[in-house]
Write an enzyme that holds these catalytic residues in place. Structure first.
Site, PDB file in Angstrom:
ATOM      1  N   ARG A  38       1.007  -0.887   0.186  1.00  0.00           N
ATOM      2  CA  ARG A  38      -0.013   0.337   0.073  1.00  0.00           C
ATOM      3  C   ARG A  38       1.034   1.150   0.001  1.00  0.00           C
ATOM      4  O   ARG A  38       2.266   1.109   0.778  1.00  0.00           O
ATOM      5  CB  ARG A  38      -0.856  -0.204   0.829  1.00  0.00           C
ATOM      6  CG  ARG A  38      -1.911  -1.118   0.941  1.00  0.00           C
ATOM      7  CD  ARG A  38      -3.219  -0.615  -0.200  1.00  0.00           C
ATOM      8  NE  ARG A  38      -4.278  -1.669   0.570  1.00  0.00           N
ATOM      9  CZ  ARG A  38      -4.188  -2.648  -0.776  1.00  0.00           C
ATOM     10  NH1 ARG A  38      -3.504  -2.877  -1.235  1.00  0.00           N
ATOM     11  NH2 ARG A  38      -5.546  -3.334  -0.875  1.00  0.00           N
ATOM     12  N   HIS A  76      -0.649  -0.141  -9.659  1.00  0.00           N
ATOM     13  CA  HIS A  76      -1.595  -1.168  -8.657  1.00  0.00           C
ATOM     14  C   HIS A  76      -1.770  -2.079  -9.405  1.00  0.00           C
ATOM     15  O   HIS A  76      -2.931  -2.002  -9.752  1.00  0.00           O
ATOM     16  CB  HIS A  76      -2.714  -0.104  -8.373  1.00  0.00           C
ATOM     17  CG  HIS A  76      -2.713  -0.646  -6.856  1.00  0.00           C
ATOM     18  ND1 HIS A  76      -3.632   0.094  -5.357  1.00  0.00           N
ATOM     19  CD2 HIS A  76      -2.914  -2.303  -6.557  1.00  0.00           C
ATOM     20  CE1 HIS A  76      -3.629  -1.094  -4.796  1.00  0.00           C
ATOM     21  NE2 HIS A  76      -3.553  -2.116  -5.736  1.00  0.00           N
TER      22      HIS A  76
HETATM   23  P1  NAP Z   1      -1.546 -11.933   4.531  1.00  0.00           P
HETATM   24  O1  NAP Z   1      -1.845 -13.513   4.516  1.00  0.00           O
HETATM   25  O2  NAP Z   1      -2.280 -12.012   6.340  1.00  0.00           O
HETATM   26  O3  NAP Z   1      -0.016 -11.428   5.775  1.00  0.00           O
HETATM   27  C1  NAP Z   1       0.157 -10.481   5.637  1.00  0.00           C
HETATM   28  C2  NAP Z   1       1.296 -10.891   6.538  1.00  0.00           C
HETATM   29  O4  NAP Z   1       2.325  -9.543   7.184  1.00  0.00           O
HETATM   30  C3  NAP Z   1       1.503 -11.963   7.547  1.00  0.00           C
HETATM   31  O5  NAP Z   1       2.562 -12.251   7.732  1.00  0.00           O
HETATM   32  C4  NAP Z   1       1.936 -11.144   9.139  1.00  0.00           C
HETATM   33  O6  NAP Z   1       2.413 -11.926  10.181  1.00  0.00           O
HETATM   34  C5  NAP Z   1       2.845 -10.235   8.342  1.00  0.00           C
HETATM   35  N1  NAP Z   1       2.191  -9.390   9.059  1.00  0.00           N
HETATM   36  C6  NAP Z   1       1.438  -7.991   9.806  1.00  0.00           C
HETATM   37  N2  NAP Z   1       1.254  -6.798  10.629  1.00  0.00           N
HETATM   38  C7  NAP Z   1       2.750  -6.968  10.968  1.00  0.00           C
HETATM   39  C8  NAP Z   1       3.477  -6.403  11.916  1.00  0.00           C
HETATM   40  N3  NAP Z   1       3.108  -5.213  12.755  1.00  0.00           N
HETATM   41  N4  NAP Z   1       5.003  -6.697  11.692  1.00  0.00           N
HETATM   42  C9  NAP Z   1       5.562  -7.584  10.867  1.00  0.00           C
HETATM   43  N5  NAP Z   1       4.625  -8.468  10.048  1.00  0.00           N
HETATM   44  C10 NAP Z   1       3.438  -8.213   9.480  1.00  0.00           C
HETATM   45  O7  NAP Z   1      -2.120 -10.752   3.608  1.00  0.00           O
HETATM   46  P2  NAP Z   1      -1.411 -10.922   2.162  1.00  0.00           P
HETATM   47  O8  NAP Z   1      -3.071 -11.648   1.136  1.00  0.00           O
HETATM   48  O9  NAP Z   1       0.354 -11.667   1.710  1.00  0.00           O
HETATM   49  O10 NAP Z   1      -1.264  -9.418   1.182  1.00  0.00           O
HETATM   50  C11 NAP Z   1      -0.489  -8.379   2.046  1.00  0.00           C
HETATM   51  C12 NAP Z   1      -0.807  -7.932   1.263  1.00  0.00           C
HETATM   52  O11 NAP Z   1      -0.463  -7.156   0.175  1.00  0.00           O
HETATM   53  C13 NAP Z   1      -2.904  -7.107   1.429  1.00  0.00           C
HETATM   54  O12 NAP Z   1      -2.999  -6.662   2.945  1.00  0.00           O
HETATM   55  C14 NAP Z   1      -2.617  -6.122  -0.078  1.00  0.00           C
HETATM   56  O13 NAP Z   1      -3.002  -4.324   1.098  1.00  0.00           O
HETATM   57  C15 NAP Z   1      -1.549  -6.295  -0.487  1.00  0.00           C
HETATM   58  N6  NAP Z   1      -1.658  -6.729  -1.789  1.00  0.00           N
HETATM   59  C16 NAP Z   1      -1.425  -5.321  -2.789  1.00  0.00           C
HETATM   60  C17 NAP Z   1      -1.869  -5.655  -4.543  1.00  0.00           C
HETATM   61  C18 NAP Z   1      -1.406  -4.999  -5.256  1.00  0.00           C
HETATM   62  O14 NAP Z   1      -1.575  -5.433  -5.903  1.00  0.00           O
HETATM   63  N7  NAP Z   1      -0.784  -3.980  -4.747  1.00  0.00           N
HETATM   64  C19 NAP Z   1      -2.229  -6.860  -4.703  1.00  0.00           C
HETATM   65  C20 NAP Z   1      -2.822  -7.815  -3.306  1.00  0.00           C
HETATM   66  C21 NAP Z   1      -2.299  -7.273  -2.317  1.00  0.00           C
HETATM   67  P3  NAP Z   1       2.323 -13.091  10.549  1.00  0.00           P
HETATM   68  O15 NAP Z   1       2.652 -14.196   9.580  1.00  0.00           O
HETATM   69  O16 NAP Z   1       2.752 -13.142  12.477  1.00  0.00           O
HETATM   70  O17 NAP Z   1       0.241 -13.448  11.281  1.00  0.00           O
HETATM   71  C1  GLV Z   2      -5.177  -5.028  -4.136  1.00  0.00           C
HETATM   72  O1  GLV Z   2      -4.792  -4.291  -4.158  1.00  0.00           O
HETATM   73  C2  GLV Z   2      -5.388  -5.833  -2.786  1.00  0.00           C
HETATM   74  O2  GLV Z   2      -5.679  -6.012  -1.626  1.00  0.00           O
HETATM   75  O3  GLV Z   2      -6.584  -7.089  -3.239  1.00  0.00           O
END
Ligand code: NAP
Ligand code: GLV
Length: 306
Positions: free
Chosen positions: A221, A269
């Site tokens: 983000r 994005h």
């Molecule tokens: P997820 O499965 O919820 O994974 C989040 C990870 O971040 C987990 O390993 C979590 O730790 C860690 N985390 C959260 N808070 C933390 C903190 N304070 N300190 C250290 N580590 C922390 O999420 P995801 O599905 O991988 O997605 C991640 C993010 O990618 C989304 O929230 C979104 O913002 C972004 N995204 C971007 C796009 C794009 O097109 N640019 C697309 C999709 C997603 P734990 O393992 O200990 O819980």
């Molecule tokens: C895109 O940014 C998502 O969070 O899926």
């Protein structure tokens, strides 16, 4: 079962068609003010008015992985927030990050510039052991990216909130592990959710703690990054460059300095798009499970923020 569809910036027709085909017994309608009460909703960045007018909702199904926009709303207690889990995003994210990493490491930008000048010139090979990659966030996306990067034999570090063990990845966790994680990394990939704890986490102090010649890949983000700090560290030469997919203001304003900066690559994005068919299949399956009283995955811990 009644389902409301309220996704800002998304053409509803193909979603309604796909959801209706997957859930033939459900009534699915695009939400408008005054619409009848629904049991659950498929949403992306809905207005507060939608939540306020639908007190009967049991669950919100977000058509993205990140729920930061949703959690900024005042949500009633007990309303479940369910996010997309992968649904075809992790492979896209792995492609995007590996492309940005390899482009930087192999200096393909310099080769492209030379080719445009008609120059056949070699650059000295660099050692991948000099480019340890640190991945912030080892969730659904971060873990897949870590595995993909490790396949290219880069040293890989990973940082998460709770301790994790991943083959081929040196892991760090919690606030106490952050400094060592950064000091061990030269390329930083951000895949954290945006929460009160991670807001502005890419700043002068953290980016300054990367190894000299650091490179930043932000695919999570825009609000994670303090933009002025990135520009200052690039100017000072501590950082070599950045690939940025997400921004504080999207679309990125036409006069923003990132567009013209020679060391910054901007994409709109697009690193991991929501794939409609996969997402409909996942959400429909979860709605059916919820309807049968079964547990579903991807339920967000609202207090924690992800
Ligand atoms: P997820 O499965 O919820 O994974 C989040 C990870 O971040 C987990 O390993 C979590 O730790 C860690 N985390 C959260 N808070 C933390 C903190 N304070 N300190 C250290 N580590 C922390 O999420 P995801 O599905 O991988 O997605 C991640 C993010 O990618 C989304 O929230 C979104 O913002 C972004 N995204 C971007 C796009 C794009 O097109 N640019 C697309 C999709 C997603 P734990 O393992 O200990 O819980
Ligand atoms: C895109 O940014 C998502 O969070 O899926």
């Amino acid at each position: 079962m009644k389902i409301a569809f309220c996704c800002t910036g998304t053409r509803p027709e193909p979603w309604l068609e796909g959801l209706s085909a997957a859930l033939p017994q459900a009534q699915i309608q695009v939400w408008e003010s005054g619409a009848p009460q629904a049991d659950c909703a498929v949403v992306w960045a809905p207005p507060q008015q939608f939540i306020d007018e639908q007190p009967g909702l049991r669950a919100l199904f977000n058509i993205g992985a990140g729920v930061d926009a949703l959690l900024r709303l005042a949500l009633p207690p007990g309303l479940a927030v369910v996010r997309l889990e992968d649904a075809g995003m992790s492979v896209q994210m792995a492609e995007y990050v590996c492309h940005a990493l390899v482009r930087h490491f192999r200096e393909f930008d310099a080769y492209e510039a030379a080719a445009r000048q008609g120059q056949w010139s070699f650059r000295k090979p660099r050692l991948r052991s000099d480019f340890p990659v640190g991945i912030m966030g080892l969730g659904v996306l971060g873990e897949r990216v870590a595995r993909a990067v490790a396949q290219f034999d880069f040293p890989v570090n990973g940082w998460s909130r709770s301790p994790r063990t991943l083959p081929g990845v040196r892991t760090f966790s919690g606030a106490e592990g952050l400094r060592d994680f950064l000091a061990a990394s030269r390329v930083l990939v951000n895949l954290l959710p945006l929460t009160p704890e991670t807001d502005n986490i890419l700043n002068r102090e953290t980016l300054g703690a990367l190894q000299p010649g650091g490179y930043v890949i932000n695919v999570a983000r825009g609000a994670h990054l303090v933009e002025a700090d990135l520009l200052a560290l690039l100017d000072e030469g501590h950082l070599a460059g950045a690939t940025l997919d997400v921004f504080r203001t999207e679309p990125l304003p036409a006069d923003h300095p990132f567009w013209q900066h020679p060391a910054i690559t901007v994409t709109p994005h697009t690193s991991a798009r929501t794939l409609r068919d996969e997402s409909i299949a996942q959400i429909a399956e979860k709605i059916a499970r919820l309807h049968r009283g079964e547990a579903v995955g991807g339920v967000v811990d609202v207090a924690r923020g992800y």
